[in-house]
Design a protein around this motif. Structure first.
Motif, mmCIF file in Angstrom:
data_model
loop_
_atom_site.group_PDB
_atom_site.id
_atom_site.type_symbol
_atom_site.label_atom_id
_atom_site.label_comp_id
_atom_site.label_asym_id
_atom_site.label_seq_id
_atom_site.Cartn_x
_atom_site.Cartn_y
_atom_site.Cartn_z
ATOM 1 N N VAL A 54 0.871 -1.178 0.000
ATOM 2 C CA VAL A 54 0.000 0.000 0.000
ATOM 3 C C VAL A 54 0.899 1.217 0.000
ATOM 4 O O VAL A 54 1.803 1.340 0.819
ATOM 5 N N ARG A 55 0.659 2.134 -0.921
ATOM 6 C CA ARG A 55 1.497 3.319 -1.042
ATOM 7 C C ARG A 55 0.742 4.571 -0.601
ATOM 8 O O ARG A 55 -0.481 4.561 -0.511
ATOM 9 N N ASN A 56 1.496 5.628 -0.373
ATOM 10 C CA ASN A 56 0.864 6.921 -0.141
ATOM 11 C C ASN A 56 0.068 7.319 -1.371
ATOM 12 O O ASN A 56 0.340 6.842 -2.476
ATOM 13 N N ARG A 57 -0.878 8.218 -1.182
ATOM 14 C CA ARG A 57 -1.565 8.796 -2.327
ATOM 15 C C ARG A 57 -0.522 9.453 -3.219
ATOM 16 O O ARG A 57 0.452 10.027 -2.745
ATOM 17 N N ASN A 58 -0.705 9.342 -4.512
ATOM 18 C CA ASN A 58 0.244 9.916 -5.452
ATOM 19 C C ASN A 58 -0.028 11.410 -5.626
ATOM 20 O O ASN A 58 -1.139 11.798 -5.984
ATOM 21 N N LYS A 68 2.423 6.916 4.910
ATOM 22 C CA LYS A 68 3.692 6.186 5.011
ATOM 23 C C LYS A 68 4.840 7.149 5.287
ATOM 24 O O LYS A 68 5.102 8.054 4.491
ATOM 25 N N PHE A 69 5.516 6.950 6.394
ATOM 26 C CA PHE A 69 6.622 7.825 6.756
ATOM 27 C C PHE A 69 7.790 7.005 7.285
ATOM 28 O O PHE A 69 7.595 6.023 7.988
ATOM 29 N N MET A 70 8.990 7.444 6.920
ATOM 30 C CA MET A 70 10.201 6.843 7.465
ATOM 31 C C MET A 70 11.057 7.936 8.076
ATOM 32 O O MET A 70 11.288 8.967 7.451
ATOM 33 N N ILE A 71 11.487 7.698 9.294
ATOM 34 C CA ILE A 71 12.417 8.602 9.972
ATOM 35 C C ILE A 71 13.766 7.895 9.962
ATOM 36 O O ILE A 71 13.938 6.866 10.615
ATOM 37 N N VAL A 72 14.704 8.432 9.189
ATOM 38 C CA VAL A 72 16.026 7.812 9.068
ATOM 39 C C VAL A 72 17.031 8.709 9.774
ATOM 40 O O VAL A 72 17.173 9.885 9.424
ATOM 41 N N VAL A 73 17.721 8.158 10.766
ATOM 42 C CA VAL A 73 18.647 8.932 11.594
ATOM 43 C C VAL A 73 20.064 8.392 11.440
ATOM 44 O O VAL A 73 20.261 7.253 11.010
ATOM 45 N N PRO A 74 21.085 9.196 11.790
ATOM 46 C CA PRO A 74 22.464 8.779 11.525
ATOM 47 C C PRO A 74 23.036 7.713 12.455
ATOM 48 O O PRO A 74 23.958 7.004 12.072
ATOM 49 N N ASP A 92 8.477 -4.920 -6.046
ATOM 50 C CA ASP A 92 7.358 -5.856 -6.052
ATOM 51 C C ASP A 92 7.144 -6.359 -7.483
ATOM 52 O O ASP A 92 7.956 -6.079 -8.364
ATOM 53 N N GLU A 93 6.054 -7.096 -7.715
ATOM 54 C CA GLU A 93 5.834 -7.669 -9.044
ATOM 55 C C GLU A 93 5.567 -6.622 -10.112
ATOM 56 O O GLU A 93 5.570 -6.910 -11.306
ATOM 57 N N TYR A 94 5.351 -5.363 -9.686
ATOM 58 C CA TYR A 94 5.147 -4.264 -10.631
ATOM 59 C C TYR A 94 6.434 -3.504 -10.897
ATOM 60 O O TYR A 94 6.430 -2.491 -11.593
ATOM 61 N N GLY A 95 7.548 -3.979 -10.294
ATOM 62 C CA GLY A 95 8.834 -3.313 -10.507
ATOM 63 C C GLY A 95 8.972 -2.027 -9.721
ATOM 64 O O GLY A 95 9.784 -1.187 -10.033
ATOM 65 N N GLN A 96 8.142 -1.853 -8.660
ATOM 66 C CA GLN A 96 8.180 -0.638 -7.875
ATOM 67 C C GLN A 96 8.643 -0.952 -6.452
ATOM 68 O O GLN A 96 8.439 -2.047 -5.949
ATOM 69 N N THR A 97 9.285 0.013 -5.832
ATOM 70 C CA THR A 97 9.680 -0.122 -4.438
ATOM 71 C C THR A 97 8.823 0.790 -3.600
ATOM 72 O O THR A 97 8.260 1.772 -4.091
ATOM 73 N N ILE A 98 8.714 0.456 -2.325
ATOM 74 C CA ILE A 98 7.944 1.280 -1.400
ATOM 75 C C ILE A 98 8.728 2.519 -1.122
ATOM 76 O O ILE A 98 8.319 3.589 -1.181
ATOM 77 N N PHE A 115 3.912 -6.042 7.545
ATOM 78 C CA PHE A 115 2.528 -5.749 7.949
ATOM 79 C C PHE A 115 2.366 -4.389 8.613
ATOM 80 O O PHE A 115 1.281 -3.821 8.597
ATOM 81 N N LYS A 116 3.438 -3.829 9.179
ATOM 82 C CA LYS A 116 3.305 -2.521 9.825
ATOM 83 C C LYS A 116 3.539 -1.353 8.879
ATOM 84 O O LYS A 116 3.055 -0.257 9.127
ATOM 85 N N LEU A 117 4.297 -1.558 7.799
ATOM 86 C CA LEU A 117 4.593 -0.454 6.886
ATOM 87 C C LEU A 117 4.142 -0.754 5.462
ATOM 88 O O LEU A 117 3.314 -0.058 4.901
ATOM 89 N N VAL A 118 4.660 -1.817 4.887
ATOM 90 C CA VAL A 118 4.443 -2.089 3.465
ATOM 91 C C VAL A 118 2.975 -2.372 3.155
ATOM 92 O O VAL A 118 2.407 -1.824 2.207
ATOM 93 N N GLU A 119 2.339 -3.213 3.958
ATOM 94 C CA GLU A 119 0.972 -3.643 3.661
ATOM 95 C C GLU A 119 -0.093 -2.868 4.431
ATOM 96 O O GLU A 119 -1.285 -3.004 4.154
ATOM 97 N N SER A 120 0.304 -2.050 5.370
ATOM 98 C CA SER A 120 -0.656 -1.341 6.218
ATOM 99 C C SER A 120 -1.347 -0.222 5.442
ATOM 100 O O SER A 120 -0.713 0.499 4.676
ATOM 101 N N ASN A 121 -2.635 -0.079 5.670
ATOM 102 C CA ASN A 121 -3.388 1.022 5.079
ATOM 103 C C ASN A 121 -3.699 2.093 6.124
ATOM 104 O O ASN A 121 -4.524 2.956 5.922
ATOM 105 N N ASP A 122 -3.015 2.002 7.274
ATOM 106 C CA ASP A 122 -3.144 2.986 8.339
ATOM 107 C C ASP A 122 -1.902 3.876 8.347
ATOM 108 O O ASP A 122 -0.921 3.596 7.658
ATOM 109 N N LEU A 123 -1.928 4.905 9.167
ATOM 110 C CA LEU A 123 -0.734 5.697 9.413
ATOM 111 C C LEU A 123 0.366 4.758 9.885
ATOM 112 O O LEU A 123 0.136 3.892 10.737
ATOM 113 N N SER A 124 1.552 4.899 9.321
ATOM 114 C CA SER A 124 2.663 4.017 9.675
ATOM 115 C C SER A 124 3.963 4.812 9.667
ATOM 116 O O SER A 124 4.327 5.406 8.654
ATOM 117 N N ILE A 125 4.656 4.812 10.805
ATOM 118 C CA ILE A 125 5.903 5.560 10.952
ATOM 119 C C ILE A 125 7.006 4.580 11.338
ATOM 120 O O ILE A 125 6.987 4.006 12.424
#
Length: 201
Positions: free
Chosen positions: A51-55, A116-122, A195-201, A166-176
């Motif tokens: 499940v992706r963010n709205r485009n 869908k949000f990712m917080i990437v820290v050093p 994925d099978e469509y050649g796209q990454t999350i 299940f918490k980020l890739v497939e979730s349709n809820d807010l996910s951090i």
């Protein structure tokens, strides 16, 4: 046993609100398409599918918004948007950057239904600090947004790839997802696989 220490957080500091609105205004008025539209041509979305963010439909409106935000913050306005649509909000040490980006996430969720949000820290140490901040801010943000951050955020664990599924890739809820840069850069991460469509999350 001593009482637990609780912190009171201000929700009306001008410089923090300006930083939050700068990010939110960047996407103001941009049309969106349903992220599930990638399934319309072949099949309906099934349980377990990514499940992706709205485009966001990018174009001249994004540049217009960016220039408005820059000028509003007394910055030179760029003539074009850089490749990759990467943007930076800069704040000095001690001004509450963690608070600002967590609240920005909740504003983007509230106003644009971005989930869908990712917080990437050093470093791992900073990651643990973010984890602690989420714990301390949970009640504060629940009062402001009605959202329990502790329920919708998690620390990326390389030993548990099913969790990120299940918490980020497939979730349709807010996910951090919170992770350190070393884990993010690993090419074998579930989040970096096509994925099978050649796209990454």
């Amino acid at each position: 046993m001593a009482d637990k220490i609780t912190f009171n957080f201000s929700d009306d500091l001008d410089y923090q609100l300006r930083a939050i609105s700068s990010t939110v205004n960047l996407f103001k008025g941009l049309p969106t398409t349903d992220a599930s539209s990638i399934y319309h041509y072949s099949r309906k979305r099934l349980e377990g599918d990514p499940v992706r963010n709205r485009n966001l439909v990018l174009g001249s409106k994004l540049l217009e918004n960016m220039r408005y935000v820059q000028l509003d913050n007394d910055l030179f306005a760029d003539e074009s948007v850089t490749d990759g649509n990467n943007f930076t909000i800069e704040m000095e040490t001690g001004t509450g950057k963690t608070y600002v980006y967590l609240r920005t996430i909740l504003e983007l969720y509230k106003q644009y239904d971005l989930k869908k949000f990712m917080i990437v820290v050093p470093t791992v140490a900073i990651r643990k600090g973010v984890e602690k901040s989420i714990e301390q801010l949970t009640e504060h943000f629940k009062a402001l947004y009605g959202v329990d951050l502790s329920k919708y955020s998690f620390i990326y664990n390389t030993n548990n790839p099913k969790e990120v599924s299940f918490k980020l890739v497939e979730s349709n809820d807010l996910s951090i997802c919170v992770m350190n840069i070393q884990a993010f850069n690993k090419s074998k991460n579930k989040i970096r696989q096509e994925d099978e469509y050649g796209q990454t999350i």
